[in-house]
Design an enzyme around this catalytic site. Structure first.
Site, PDB file in Angstrom:
ATOM      1  N   ASP A 448      -5.236  11.456  -1.925  1.00 15.59           N
ATOM      2  CA  ASP A 448      -4.538  10.204  -2.184  1.00 15.59           C
ATOM      3  C   ASP A 448      -3.043  10.460  -2.029  1.00 15.59           C
ATOM      4  O   ASP A 448      -2.594  11.604  -1.970  1.00 15.59           O
ATOM      5  CB  ASP A 448      -4.873   9.737  -3.603  1.00 15.59           C
ATOM      6  CG  ASP A 448      -4.170   8.438  -3.965  1.00 15.59           C
ATOM      7  OD1 ASP A 448      -4.083   7.555  -3.098  1.00 15.59           O
ATOM      8  OD2 ASP A 448      -3.695   8.324  -5.105  1.00 15.59           O
ATOM      9  N   LYS A 805       2.723 -11.709  -7.169  1.00 18.04           N
ATOM     10  CA  LYS A 805       3.257 -10.525  -6.496  1.00 18.04           C
ATOM     11  C   LYS A 805       2.077  -9.668  -6.056  1.00 18.04           C
ATOM     12  O   LYS A 805       1.024  -9.639  -6.718  1.00 18.04           O
ATOM     13  CB  LYS A 805       4.176  -9.737  -7.419  1.00 18.04           C
ATOM     14  CG  LYS A 805       3.450  -9.033  -8.557  1.00 18.04           C
ATOM     15  CD  LYS A 805       4.373  -8.138  -9.359  1.00 18.04           C
ATOM     16  CE  LYS A 805       3.569  -7.411 -10.446  1.00 18.04           C
ATOM     17  NZ  LYS A 805       4.405  -6.579 -11.307  1.00 18.04           N
ATOM     18  N   ASP A 931      -1.278   2.150   1.030  1.00 23.18           N
ATOM     19  CA  ASP A 931       0.050   1.677   1.408  1.00 23.18           C
ATOM     20  C   ASP A 931       0.097   1.244   2.864  1.00 23.18           C
ATOM     21  O   ASP A 931      -0.832   1.454   3.647  1.00 23.18           O
ATOM     22  CB  ASP A 931       1.087   2.776   1.162  1.00 23.18           C
ATOM     23  CG  ASP A 931       1.443   2.897  -0.303  1.00 23.18           C
ATOM     24  OD1 ASP A 931       1.168   1.932  -1.041  1.00 23.18           O
ATOM     25  OD2 ASP A 931       1.970   3.936  -0.702  1.00 23.18           O
ATOM     26  N   LEU A 968      -3.665  11.433  13.736  1.00 22.03           N
ATOM     27  CA  LEU A 968      -4.201  10.085  13.900  1.00 22.03           C
ATOM     28  C   LEU A 968      -3.794   9.238  12.710  1.00 22.03           C
ATOM     29  O   LEU A 968      -3.867   9.683  11.565  1.00 22.03           O
ATOM     30  CB  LEU A 968      -5.731  10.136  14.002  1.00 22.03           C
ATOM     31  CG  LEU A 968      -6.450   8.782  14.089  1.00 22.03           C
ATOM     32  CD1 LEU A 968      -6.188   8.132  15.426  1.00 22.03           C
ATOM     33  CD2 LEU A 968      -7.946   8.955  13.871  1.00 22.03           C
ATOM     34  N   ILE A 970      -4.717   5.490  11.161  1.00 24.78           N
ATOM     35  CA  ILE A 970      -5.686   4.406  11.302  1.00 24.78           C
ATOM     36  C   ILE A 970      -5.618   3.525  10.069  1.00 24.78           C
ATOM     37  O   ILE A 970      -5.433   4.012   8.954  1.00 24.78           O
ATOM     38  CB  ILE A 970      -7.111   4.980  11.508  1.00 24.78           C
ATOM     39  CG1 ILE A 970      -8.116   3.871  11.764  1.00 24.78           C
ATOM     40  CG2 ILE A 970      -7.528   5.851  10.342  1.00 24.78           C
ATOM     41  CD1 ILE A 970      -9.467   4.384  12.228  1.00 24.78           C
ATOM     42  N   ARG A1001      -3.885   1.503   4.168  1.00 30.23           N
ATOM     43  CA  ARG A1001      -4.536   0.250   3.804  1.00 30.23           C
ATOM     44  C   ARG A1001      -6.024   0.454   3.557  1.00 30.23           C
ATOM     45  O   ARG A1001      -6.843  -0.428   3.845  1.00 30.23           O
ATOM     46  CB  ARG A1001      -4.329  -0.809   4.898  1.00 30.23           C
ATOM     47  CG  ARG A1001      -2.894  -1.243   5.111  1.00 30.23           C
ATOM     48  CD  ARG A1001      -2.325  -1.876   3.888  1.00 30.23           C
ATOM     49  NE  ARG A1001      -1.058  -2.550   4.119  1.00 30.23           N
ATOM     50  CZ  ARG A1001      -0.227  -2.908   3.163  1.00 30.23           C
ATOM     51  NH1 ARG A1001      -0.518  -2.627   1.910  1.00 30.23           N
ATOM     52  NH2 ARG A1001       0.896  -3.524   3.440  1.00 30.23           N
ATOM     53  N   LYS A1007     -12.447   4.936   1.139  1.00 30.18           N
ATOM     54  CA  LYS A1007     -12.119   6.342   0.921  1.00 30.18           C
ATOM     55  C   LYS A1007     -13.384   7.172   0.731  1.00 30.18           C
ATOM     56  O   LYS A1007     -13.559   8.228   1.345  1.00 30.18           O
ATOM     57  CB  LYS A1007     -11.211   6.490  -0.303  1.00 30.18           C
ATOM     58  CG  LYS A1007      -9.801   5.944  -0.143  1.00 30.18           C
ATOM     59  CD  LYS A1007      -9.000   6.180  -1.416  1.00 30.18           C
ATOM     60  CE  LYS A1007      -7.589   5.651  -1.299  1.00 30.18           C
ATOM     61  NZ  LYS A1007      -6.784   5.901  -2.527  1.00 30.18           N
TER      62      LYS A1007
END
Length: 1394
Positions: A448, A805, A931, A968, A970, A1001, A1007
């Site tokens: 992470d 937000k 992020d 890479l 992605i 993202r 994950k």
């Protein structure tokens, strides 16, 4: 539920309609089927693991009070309730022996030896004395049983201490609260708790002494989070002045069955008049949490004992099978096959031998009945006899030795001082006890970003408001100059706040109770928190505030405002809006955007406000209500007109689903807390009432005008009233560092959050003074929506305003397309949107975390309609999360963009160096983050995950150009396509060519899917590391999961196999301890196979000279003790203490880690070579004494004694040859083994006169010790047997040394020579690598292709991507803009641009 919510009865027609139809929908009486008996034993069997919800018989649970009024109904349901007694032990005194034996015999090896014991009791195949055969198995089972018993007894003592804690329970007989042990609490009991008491069971909150119906709890005992969380009294009970009288309680509760989801609680409370009130997680106090900042609370127990959420999540240590252990199990099967071959050989040999002497009675003795056994049948019997005789070939002590060695390895890992973190007061934790060697074989690392690679200390850096970027240069300079000083300050002043164990000790209590302490450190009286028995400590309130609150270090709280934005904000005064002169123009739209932007930063959160001298004490509204408030009656109409002008049109929403997998994590969606069931018909639109209940009307127009003019002269700075804390001294308790950073930024611009209550929020807005916002609803952040919203009644316009937000990808697609203000305003909003997009990209390229801020003004009709549907969703039990998600989607659309923020999350210390070392070790690192792409890429460059000369393949394109290193990048939405079954192979082929992969993202589910895909398809060793709850699934899927005990609690740690405090510790954990553990255990396992095969073959060779009769030339006791006692300790010490290379060399030469990745220490070839060497040594050990004593008249035991003695020296000296680091402990244990052998042989030979007639070992060793031939035989045998291995090791070390041996040689050099040798070692490799990179960079031409079909990239695999260099990143990203937009237009990364 929030206080004051009982006024729902006064709601007008829309809400009454919703309630009526909802009650008709679910208004049925509960039958016996509502709650079925709950299987307590099945719960214990499942272990309460967090990844598995226990099976429950009933769908809902009915809870009725333990009172006389509900006596019959309580007796009906009480049988289905579990009491509050907990038992984490596995055994009892009665079932310990049978259950432990049952569990141990689940091991195949133990079953095998049990079979041999039973087989030896058959007279026809008996090889040993029956008791002797049982001895090895009994010893092994006893050792394991003692270990399990001691561990279980430790758990029993802890359980007993917890069960005997005392709490206040309402007694039906005595009509008052009495002291009762935790174990005696049952479902339906009323519990009374005081400040700093620990909650004994899961209970619904019915009363709090807080006037707002709030209870603050600390969940550090549950998830490790030290910041306070708010819980709310159930609606209708919140505003009661006195405590709820249990005797008058006439309601019943229906809720979901027990489950382990800490973030979910669904149910309703039904009053005697059949009115139902929804229950959510905000009303539930969880077992193990601690009451803080609340004098007293009362609640009713709904889950007790093992049905509480805390116990259902208590999975304990994790047990996995390591890769090395699986390999060893395979080789054990090979040993079984070898044993069968040897036994078949013995059976055939015995049959053939008997057939040759069939007619000679001396060799073929008849049975008592006169019959003779045929050679075939005798050979069959001999097969089983040989199985018993050669049983030692299977190393029964191997598994016990492995467990002991792993415990020793864990001890030394946890004792390493380099892992100790002074700030946290913690070191590495080994939660999985049997996979330490896997640390030395990792090939893929999944990490992470936030909190793992970064510090998770959010620092406000930049913002964009109304399309204008404010760079905050002064703040940036402050951070640069403050960086070193801040770290020193945090080391000295902030160290107690970082320690979870010391957090409670350093906290100042807010009531007359003792400081909170760990459960095991105080007596039960202290744990009950009784105020009359405890004394508050002097000077408690003098504890520095910076030590108390989370996310409150000076570098996070001190924000220097941007001068341009501060000037614009300072110009906001009441005079600017007061229509005293018609020639005064309306305020510019930018001013209104600025006000709304900072109001959103201040109130769109769940921050708890604390007083300056009482860091854990909430600031109440009572004191604020009595202060003069600058009312703006004159400008209300103007604000209302402006707000309506800026509201969105009722155009349909885009309906775009937020980023992430569709429907992912819906079941884990946090419940939306309904803070105030407000309705436009409640009278909120009427003129504000005077008095203290209405802050807006506290001051008259004249006073407000005078105060406003004074504030205007002072530049918009309002001094706090006498006796009230200034805004700069307030303490903010935030649940996340992002929230804390935004609130502190708003305070820097004089838009300070002053107080928060369930119904309202007070914000001090520069010269406008305190503004009180009616808080109607709070929609918390969740992983599906990726945003948070608050619904408020604006104090000026009196309209319903939604402030939102969240992530830019989630907010941008919810913005309004059209504007009711006309084409001019619509064009302006489009311009703001485009400018903000560019600012967001710029922030991301700088490595900042980005958030968007937006608002929506709702009409009364829209709000009433939404409220009606939301009430239905809120009071449901089934599918509540899905219904609330739909309700939130209906609210959060047609938004108006206000601005964006850029927050810096600094890298942790040592992260770049750690990643660089892991790269050199051959580990492929993937960064999985939620992020933005640009943020992830820049952080990857900063931490050296990506290097300047890397070719960066963006999104889902692949390069066929040559290259040594490639990377890479992605996105999460592209991952949706890459993870499809048809594209997984191509995706893995692409990533295999890349040294680093950045997945941005990505959702938590994605994950875990990525880790699972790589692990299962590539069959590689994977490691996942994270610090938050969103990393738990990824951590659990990997071969090794590592949690970081950071600022996001302990969820990741509780789900992990190992826990560290910082990412940099990972390098030593893998490169040093991982390498040592793997090498030690591999060599130890091979040594066990070697010594068992070498010794057993002595018996096998002897069978060729005794007619394969199953006779042993050694006494059975010596034979059993040889492997069980005489040669068992040295390999265990070797497995714990062996160091082939020093820690310093392993850290400086990460390339040495590759040997573990390739499993060089334990390859199949290594195993068979070890066995061949064992066969050779056994031949030498047998035939050297055989030819020495050939033709002599010595007896069988006199011949066997030199064989045993020579075998002992050979086996021990073999270990000496293999050891790379011999310490005094090694020599002591080896010497002790030799002395133990001779002592036993001398004692046994002296007392055993007729132990094994007709032969016996009497005085055999004593005679040999005075015979020179005996010494000559032992020395000669050892030399002949060990000479080949010794010569091989010498030649290997001098002619063709492995990298490990070369590194070992460096350790022996002097310091200066060692430094020069290390430079030479690293130099050529680095220079060659650098030259290759430059050659590769010049050979490949950069090219860019726009991607319109995501699947085409993976299907065709012929596109070439742009190589992005770090130095030209901003230029490259600017060029990427059009192509990236086209990619988004394809529906892959967002909506098309208008």
């Amino acid at each position: 539920m929030q206080p004051g919510s009982h006024r729902i009865l006064d709601m007008t027609e829309p809400l009454q309609w919703a309630r009526y139809h909802w009650q008709r929908l679910i208004g049925r009486t509960n039958t016996d089927d509502d709650e079925r008996p709950y299987s307590y034993s099945s719960l214990l069997a499942c272990g309460g693991k967090s990844s598995q919800t226990p099976r429950l018989a009933g769908k809902h649970r009915v809870v009725v009070p333990h009172l006389q009024l509900f006596k019959e109904e309580y007796e009906k349901f009480s049988g289905t309730y579990v009491n509050n007694r907990i038992r984490t032990t596995k055994y009892t005194l009665l079932n310990f022996v049978p259950r432990n034996l049952f569990e141990q015999f689940h091991r195949v090896a133990n079953l095998y030896f049990l079979f041999l014991v039973v087989l030896n009791w058959v007279p026809l195949v008996e090889a040993f004395q029956k008791e002797i055969t049982m001895l090895p198995l009994v010893v092994v089972l006893t050792i394991i049983a003692i270990k399990d018993g001691l561990e279980d007894y430790r758990k029993y003592k802890i359980d007993k201490q917890i069960n005997n804690l005392v709490t206040k329970v309402y007694s039906r007989k005595e009509k008052k609260y009495v002291d009762r042990c935790w174990k005696d609490v049952t479902v339906g009991d009323f519990i009374h708790l005081s400040c700093n008491e620990v909650i004994p069971a899961d209970m619904v909150l019915l009363f709090s002494t807080d006037p707002d119906g709030i209870c603050h709890i600390e969940t550090s005992g549950l998830d490790g989070e030290s910041n306070l969380k708010q819980k709310q009294v159930v609606r209708r009970y919140a505003e009661q002045d006195s405590e709820v009288d249990p005797e008058k309680f006439s309601s019943r509760i229906e809720c979901e069955s027990p489950n382990n989801d800490l973030n979910r609680f669904r149910g309703f409370l039904e009053h005697s008049n059949k009115e139902r009130v929804g229950l959510s997680k905000e009303n539930l106090l969880l077992r193990g949490c601690t009451i803080r900042n609340t004098e007293a609370v009362m609640g009713i127990v709904v889950y007790a004992g093992h049905e509480t959420k805390a116990m259902l999540n208590n999975s304990g240590p994790r047990y996995k099978r390591s890769k090395l252990e699986r390999r060893a199990n395979t080789d054990v099967l090979w040993c079984v096959l070898l044993l069968v071959i040897m036994c078949v050989t013995g059976a055939l040999g015995h049959g053939i031998w008997l057939s040759r002497y069939e007619n000679i009675p001396f060799f073929n003795i008849p049975e008592p009945d006169g019959h003779t056994t045929s050679p075939v049948l005798a050979g069959f019997y001999m097969f089983w006899t040989m199985i018993i005789l050669l049983q030692v070939l299977i190393p029964i002590s191997l598994y016990v030795s492995i467990e002991i060695v792993k415990l020793g390895q864990i001890y030394f890992i946890q004792s390493d001082v380099d892992f100790y973190n002074e700030k946290m007061g913690s070191t590495v934790q080994c939660r999985a006890l049997n996979i330490t060697e896997d640390l030395g074989q990792i090939q893929y690392l999944f990490s992470d970003k936030t909190g793992t690679l970064t510090e998770n200390k959010m620092v406000f850096r930049r913002c964009s408001v109304a399309g204008f970027d404010y760079c905050h240069e002064e703040n940036a300079k402050r951070l640069e100059s403050y960086q070193e000083a801040a770290s020193e300050d945090e080391d000295s002043a902030g160290s107690p706040s970082g320690s979870l164990s010391n957090m409670a000790k350093s906290r100042a209590p807010s009531c007359r109770t003792v400081h909170g302490r760990p459960l095991g450190s105080v007596s039960s009286n202290h744990l009950t928190g009784s105020c009359f028995a405890l004394e508050s400590r002097e000077g408690a309130s003098e504890v520095p505030h910076s030590r108390q609150a989370a996310f409150s270090s000076p570098i996070e709280t001190d924000v220097v405002p941007d001068t341009r934005l501060l000037d614009k904000f300072s110009q906001i005064t009441p005079l600017l809006f007061t229509p005293t002169d018609e020639t005064v123009p309306d305020p510019p739209p930018e001013t209104l955007y600025i006000i709304d932007f900072f109001i959103a930063l201040a109130i769109c959160n769940t921050v708890v406000v604390s007083a300056p001298n009482q860091p854990r004490q909430k600031v109440g509204l009572s004191s604020l209500r009595g202060t003069p408030v600058k009312s703006l009656e004159e400008i209300k109409s103007l604000f209302q007109r402006l707000s309506v002008r800026r509201s969105s049109s009722p155009s349909p929403a885009r309906g775009k689903e937020p980023s992430g997998a569709p429907g992912a994590s819906v079941s884990r969606l946090a419940l939306f807390s309904r803070t105030k069931p407000a309705s436009p018909a409640e009278g909120e639109l009427s003129q504000p009432r005077g008095g203290p209940q209405d802050p807006d009307g506290a001051a008259g127009p004249a006073e407000a005008g005078k105060a406003a003019r004074d504030a205007g002269v002072a530049g918009g700075t309002a001094a706090p009233p006498p006796g009230q804390p200034s805004a700069s001294s307030l303490c903010y308790e935030a649940e996340s560092p992002d929230e804390a950073a935004l609130v502190h930024a708003a305070r820097a611009y004089r838009c300070s959050l002053r107080a928060r209550a369930p119904e309202q929020v007070v914000v001090d807005v520069a010269a406008l003074g305190p503004l009180t916002f009616r808080l109607l609803h709070t929609l918390p952040f969740d992983a599906v929506r990726r945003r948070m919203s608050v619904v408020v009644r604006h104090p000026l316009s009196k309209q319903v305003v939604v402030y939102t937000k969240g992530a830019d990808s989630a907010i941008m697609e919810l913005l309004s397309v059209a504007s009711p203000g006309g084409p001019g305003l619509e064009k302006q909003q489009m311009m703001i949107r485009e400018r903000t997009r560019k600012h967001l990209d710029d922030y991301a390229r700088r490595g900042l975390r980005t958030l968007c801020v937006a608002k929506r003004v709702m009409s009364d009709t829209e709000y009433a309609e939404w409220l009606r549907n939301h009430f239905l969703a809120e009071t449901s039990i089934d599918n509540r999360e899905e219904l609330l998600l739909e309700s939130a989607m209906r609210l959060e659309n047609k938004l108006t963009l206000l601005g964006a923020t850029g927050i810096e999350d600094r890298l942790q210390e040592g992260v770049p160096e750690a990643i660089e070392a892991l790269h050199k070790a051959g580990i492929k690192i993937w960064m999985l983050t939620g992020d933005k792409q640009e943020t992830a890429v820049n952080i990857a460059y900063a931490c050296k995950l990506l290097e300047p000369n890397d070719k960066l393949f963006i999104l889902n394109t692949e390069s066929k150009g040559p290259g040594l290193r490639a990377a890479l990048v992605i996105t999460g939405k592209t991952l949706e396509f890459a993870l499809q079954e048809s594209l997984q192979k191509q995706f893995l082929e692409l990533t295999a060519r890349c040294q680093a992969v950045v997945c941005c993202r990505a959702t938590p589910l994605q994950k875990s899917e990525v880790v699972k895909l790589v692990r299962s398809r590539l069959r590689v060793m994977t490691l996942a590391i994270g610090d938050g709850a969103n990393d738990v699934s990824m951590i659990q899927v990997a071969d090794i999961g590592i949690g970081i005990s950071g600022q996001e609690g302990m969820q990741a740690v509780m789900a992990s196999d190992f826990a560290v405090s910082q990412f940099r510790h990972l390098s030593k954990l893998l490169l040093v301890h991982g390498h040592w553990c793997y090498t030690r255990l591999s060599n130890m396992i091979l040594y066990f196979f070697y010594k068992n095969v070498a010794y057993v073959n002595l018996l096998f060779w002897y069978q060729f000279f005794c007619g394969f009769s199953g006779t042993s030339m050694t006494d059975y006791w010596v034979l059993i003790f040889f492997n069980l006692l005489f040669t068992s300790a040295p390999p265990v010490i070797y497995g714990v203490l062996e160091k082939d290379v020093s820690a310093e060399t392993l850290m400086q030469l990460p390339d040495l880690y590759r040997s573990g990745q390739r499993s060089e220490a334990y390859l199949p070839l290594t195993f068979w070579v070890t066995l061949l060497d064992a066969f050779y040594q056994s031949l030498a050990c047998f035939f050297v004494p055989y030819y020495t004593y050939q033709g002599s008249d010595i007896d069988i035991f006199t011949f066997g004694n030199p064989l045993n003695t020579a075998a002992l020296f050979i086996i021990l000296l073999h270990l000496v040859i293999e050891s790379k680091s011999l310490t005094w402990i090694h020599m002591l244990v080896i010497t002790g083994s030799i002395l133990c052998y001779f002592s036993f042989a001398l004692a046994f030979g002296a007392v055993c006169v007729t132990c094994n007639p007709p032969s016996n070992p009497y005085w055999v060793m004593q005679e040999h010790l005075v015979d020179p031939v005996f010494y000559l035989v032992c020395v000669l045998t050892a030399c002949v047997a060990l000479l080949p291995r010794f010569i091989y090791r010498v030649l290997q070390g001098s002619l063709f040394p492995s990298p490990i041996l070369r590194a070992k040689h460096l350790d022996r050099l002097p310091a200066e020579e060692r430094t020069e040798a290390l430079k030479k070692w690293r130099g050529p490799g680095q220079m060659g690598q650098l030259a290759s990179k430059h050659a590769d960079h010049s050979a490949v031409e950069s090219e860019r292709i726009s991607v319109s079909d995501p699947s085409a990239v993976f299907a065709v695999m012929s596109a070439t991507a742009c190589a992005v260099e770090k130095g030209t990143l901003p230029v490259c990203e600017t060029a990427l803009g059009s192509d990236f937009s086209e990619t988004k237009a394809s529906g892959m990364a967002g909506p098309s641009k208008d």
